[in-house]
Design a protein around this motif. Structure first.
Motif, mmCIF file in Angstrom:
data_model
loop_
_atom_site.group_PDB
_atom_site.id
_atom_site.type_symbol
_atom_site.label_atom_id
_atom_site.label_comp_id
_atom_site.label_asym_id
_atom_site.label_seq_id
_atom_site.Cartn_x
_atom_site.Cartn_y
_atom_site.Cartn_z
ATOM 1 N N UNK A 25 67.170 39.411 -11.261
ATOM 2 C CA UNK A 25 65.822 39.983 -11.124
ATOM 3 C C UNK A 25 65.040 39.336 -9.982
ATOM 4 N N UNK A 26 65.769 38.658 -9.068
ATOM 5 C CA UNK A 26 65.132 38.024 -7.906
ATOM 6 C C UNK A 26 64.104 36.987 -8.355
ATOM 7 N N UNK A 27 64.328 36.431 -9.543
ATOM 8 C CA UNK A 27 63.400 35.440 -10.107
ATOM 9 C C UNK A 27 61.959 35.956 -10.048
ATOM 10 N N UNK A 28 61.777 37.202 -10.459
ATOM 11 C CA UNK A 28 60.450 37.824 -10.407
ATOM 12 C C UNK A 28 59.380 37.001 -11.130
ATOM 13 N N UNK A 29 59.665 36.439 -12.322
ATOM 14 C CA UNK A 29 58.636 35.617 -12.981
ATOM 15 C C UNK A 29 58.235 34.404 -12.139
ATOM 16 N N UNK A 30 59.202 33.784 -11.470
ATOM 17 C CA UNK A 30 58.888 32.645 -10.601
ATOM 18 C C UNK A 30 58.039 33.098 -9.419
ATOM 19 N N UNK A 31 58.391 34.240 -8.847
ATOM 20 C CA UNK A 31 57.615 34.742 -7.712
ATOM 21 C C UNK A 31 56.168 35.017 -8.110
ATOM 22 N N UNK A 32 55.980 35.549 -9.310
ATOM 23 C CA UNK A 32 54.612 35.837 -9.764
ATOM 24 C C UNK A 32 53.795 34.557 -9.900
ATOM 25 N N UNK A 33 54.487 33.445 -10.151
ATOM 26 C CA UNK A 33 53.811 32.152 -10.270
ATOM 27 C C UNK A 33 53.727 31.421 -8.933
ATOM 28 N N UNK A 34 54.119 32.110 -7.854
ATOM 29 C CA UNK A 34 54.034 31.502 -6.529
ATOM 30 C C UNK A 34 55.196 30.594 -6.188
ATOM 31 N N UNK A 35 56.288 30.675 -6.944
ATOM 32 C CA UNK A 35 57.454 29.837 -6.695
ATOM 33 C C UNK A 35 58.544 30.624 -5.975
ATOM 34 N N UNK A 36 59.467 29.901 -5.356
ATOM 35 C CA UNK A 36 60.603 30.523 -4.692
ATOM 36 C C UNK A 36 61.644 30.940 -5.722
ATOM 37 N N UNK A 37 62.483 31.935 -5.395
ATOM 38 C CA UNK A 37 63.636 32.206 -6.255
ATOM 39 C C UNK A 37 64.459 30.932 -6.412
ATOM 40 N N UNK A 38 65.026 30.726 -7.588
ATOM 41 C CA UNK A 38 65.720 29.472 -7.886
ATOM 42 C C UNK A 38 66.863 29.192 -6.919
ATOM 43 N N UNK A 39 67.613 30.234 -6.524
ATOM 44 C CA UNK A 39 68.749 30.014 -5.626
ATOM 45 C C UNK A 39 68.281 29.505 -4.267
ATOM 46 N N UNK A 40 67.145 30.015 -3.792
ATOM 47 C CA UNK A 40 66.600 29.576 -2.504
ATOM 48 C C UNK A 40 66.126 28.132 -2.601
ATOM 49 N N UNK A 41 65.463 27.816 -3.693
ATOM 50 C CA UNK A 41 64.921 26.468 -3.867
ATOM 51 C C UNK A 41 66.019 25.422 -4.004
ATOM 52 N N UNK A 42 67.134 25.794 -4.656
ATOM 53 C CA UNK A 42 68.179 24.820 -4.948
ATOM 54 C C UNK A 42 69.271 24.729 -3.884
ATOM 55 N N UNK A 43 69.342 25.654 -2.947
ATOM 56 C CA UNK A 43 70.429 25.630 -1.961
ATOM 57 C C UNK A 43 70.371 24.335 -1.149
ATOM 58 N N UNK A 44 71.409 23.483 -1.215
ATOM 59 C CA UNK A 44 71.353 22.172 -0.559
ATOM 60 C C UNK A 44 71.442 22.223 0.963
ATOM 61 N N UNK A 45 71.916 23.344 1.523
ATOM 62 C CA UNK A 45 72.061 23.431 2.983
ATOM 63 C C UNK A 45 71.099 24.453 3.589
ATOM 64 N N UNK A 46 70.171 24.952 2.777
ATOM 65 C CA UNK A 46 69.167 25.919 3.234
ATOM 66 C C UNK A 46 69.810 27.145 3.882
ATOM 67 N N UNK A 47 70.880 27.619 3.254
ATOM 68 C CA UNK A 47 71.531 28.832 3.747
ATOM 69 C C UNK A 47 70.745 30.079 3.362
ATOM 70 N N UNK A 48 69.841 29.940 2.408
ATOM 71 C CA UNK A 48 69.044 31.069 1.931
ATOM 72 C C UNK A 48 67.603 30.912 2.393
ATOM 73 N N UNK A 49 67.027 32.004 2.853
ATOM 74 C CA UNK A 49 65.643 32.004 3.328
ATOM 75 C C UNK A 49 64.873 33.101 2.617
ATOM 76 N N UNK A 50 63.652 32.801 2.235
ATOM 77 C CA UNK A 50 62.829 33.767 1.513
ATOM 78 C C UNK A 50 61.524 33.998 2.262
#
Length: 230
Positions: A107-132
């Motif tokens: 669900x693209x971490x929709x609840x996190x986005x509503x709270x102003x947070x990044x999707x969990x996969x983007x936040x946890x990626x250790x090499x910053x391969x994901x950008x939001x």
């Protein structure tokens, strides 16, 4: 959230065969063999024109302003039209649950986005391969990188045009369409699914109406009033 410790994710055997998201793993990472290991994350693409939403007869799916395609399980009736309609074959059904099975997908971490947070996969990626970020901004950055290093990146951003565009896109060193990801046209998927749906119902309704009429005539012939009858 993960239910196992970090040690459960240290086994590289999960990369031995390609995997697809399912009802228990809403996002997966596959390793593609080439000159060097090539890893690809797979999940819901969150289409700009989602076929799952178009095909859902109870309106359980919606596209949020953030880009996330979310669904309301309380509305779902289990028809599974969304599974058939999705060009990426992402929505998964909980076949193992006898009572109240659900459709499951990222669900693209929709609840996190509503709270102003990044999707969990983007936040946890250790090499910053994901950008939001905003889709237009991400595309601008992607094309700048391609222009700056044409030998490093494939010139096409997967998801920019596929099925009318997606909110999840890939900037890659190699062509993904037809190999790691499906090769699709630019026409939004709902246009395809709706034409199929309308075609089916266009041919489905007349026979049903005819059989209903014949059934009524048979019932009337059998149970209707008779002259001299009681």
């Amino acid at each position: 959230m993960p239910t196992q410790g970090p040690e459960a994710y240290e086994d590289d055997a999960v990369f031995d065969a390609p995997r697809r998201p399912d009802s228990t793993a809403l996002t997966v990472v596959n390793r593609l063999e080439a000159e060097r290991p090539f890893f690809l994350k797979a999940q819901c693409m969150h289409c700009d024109h989602p076929a799952c939403a178009s095909s859902c007869i109870v309106g359980a799916f919606t596209k949020e302003e953030s880009g996330a395609v979310v669904w309301d399980t309380s509305k779902c009736i289990g028809c599974r039209y969304c599974i058939v309609a999705c060009p990426f074959q992402v929505p998964a059904f909980e076949w193992g649950k006898a009572l109240e099975p659900r459709i499951m997908k990222c669900d693209f971490c929709a609840p996190r986005q509503r709270d102003g947070e990044l999707p969990a996969c983007v936040e946890r990626c250790p090499v910053e391969a994901l950008t939001f970020g905003p889709r237009d901004e991400l595309l601008r950055v992607a094309h700048e990188r391609i222009k700056r290093s044409p030998g490093k990146y494939n010139p096409r951003v997967y998801g920019e045009l596929e099925v009318g565009g997606t909110s999840w896109m890939y900037l890659s060193a190699r062509e993904l369409a037809g190999e790691a990801l499906p090769k699709l046209g630019t026409r939004p998927a709902p246009g395809v699914s709706e034409s199929i749906q309308h075609g089916i119902f266009a041919y489905f309704v007349p026979p049903v109406a005819l059989y209903s009429l014949l059934g009524f005539l048979m019932w009337d012939a059998k149970n209707g009033p008779r002259e001299g009858g009681e």
